[in-house]
Design an enzyme around this catalytic site. Structure first.
Site, PDB file in Angstrom:
ATOM      1  N   GLY A 185       0.802  -1.218   0.000  1.00  0.00           N
ATOM      2  CA  GLY A 185       0.000   0.000   0.000  1.00  0.00           C
ATOM      3  C   GLY A 185       0.832   1.262   0.000  1.00  0.00           C
ATOM      4  O   GLY A 185       0.287   2.359  -0.084  1.00  0.00           O
ATOM      5  N   CYS A 186       2.155   1.119   0.092  1.00  0.00           N
ATOM      6  CA  CYS A 186       3.050   2.278   0.016  1.00  0.00           C
ATOM      7  C   CYS A 186       3.592   2.376  -1.407  1.00  0.00           C
ATOM      8  O   CYS A 186       3.957   1.367  -1.997  1.00  0.00           O
ATOM      9  CB  CYS A 186       4.219   2.132   0.986  1.00  0.00           C
ATOM     10  SG  CYS A 186       3.758   2.238   2.712  1.00  0.00           S
ATOM     11  N   GLN A 187       3.630   3.584  -1.927  1.00  0.00           N
ATOM     12  CA  GLN A 187       4.174   3.786  -3.266  1.00  0.00           C
ATOM     13  C   GLN A 187       5.670   3.480  -3.278  1.00  0.00           C
ATOM     14  O   GLN A 187       6.174   2.849  -4.194  1.00  0.00           O
ATOM     15  CB  GLN A 187       3.927   5.220  -3.725  1.00  0.00           C
ATOM     16  CG  GLN A 187       4.393   5.473  -5.139  1.00  0.00           C
ATOM     17  CD  GLN A 187       4.087   6.891  -5.593  1.00  0.00           C
ATOM     18  OE1 GLN A 187       3.772   7.763  -4.783  1.00  0.00           O
ATOM     19  NE2 GLN A 187       4.177   7.114  -6.880  1.00  0.00           N
ATOM     20  N   SER A 188       6.368   3.914  -2.253  1.00  0.00           N
ATOM     21  CA  SER A 188       7.791   3.585  -2.131  1.00  0.00           C
ATOM     22  C   SER A 188       7.919   2.298  -1.328  1.00  0.00           C
ATOM     23  O   SER A 188       6.958   1.825  -0.729  1.00  0.00           O
ATOM     24  CB  SER A 188       8.544   4.732  -1.454  1.00  0.00           C
ATOM     25  OG  SER A 188       7.913   5.074  -0.251  1.00  0.00           O
TER      26      SER A 188
END
Length: 141
Positions: free
Chosen positions: A50-53
């Site tokens: 769920g984190c872009q990075s």
């Protein structure tokens, strides 16, 4: 220190900054001081979904039944955000973590000043920390 005492401390620290650019710089500084996860723990299983990075998070339970978190990220702002969360939750019991409401996030204006993708990442980080706390609380019951 309790979770609320740590949150109050963070609110006080951020209150000295008038501009969000200064707050971002402080977040970067916090990330640079993060006690990072061991390289051998940077596995797909430890990546927060769920984190872009990429954000890796590892959790363990100490002998005195408090949680110990270590993390790292490939993005500097995100690394600062996870450093803040670890500061709040490290050395707290699973039950204390599960009961926390994290009022400091709104009080310092963090969620309001993050891009939508970073805000989603923040939610994913909190959810993962609470999942770990839930798992460890079940082990102790």
């Amino acid at each position: 220190m309790t979770i609320n005492e740590i949150e109050d401390q963070i609110i006080e620290e951020f209150s000295v900054f008038d501009e969000w650019l200064d707050k971002y710089e402080y977040l970067i500084e916090l990330g640079n001081n993060l006690d990072i996860i061991d390289e051998n723990k940077k596995t797909p299983d430890n990546i927060i979904q769920g984190c872009q990075s990429r954000v890796w998070l590892d959790a363990s339970l100490s002998e005195n039944k408090t949680m110990i978190f270590k993390a790292d990220s490939d993005a500097i702002i995100t690394k600062g955000i996870i450093a803040l969360l670890i500061r709040v939750f490290n050395n707290q019991t699973p039950d204390e973590i599960l009961k926390s409401d994290l009022y400091f996030i709104d009080a310092i204006g963090l969620s309001a000043n993050l891009s939508p993708t970073r805000a989603n990442g923040l939610s994913a980080m909190i959810k993962q920390i609470k999942y770990y706390a839930l798992a460890f609380s079940k082990l102790n019951s």
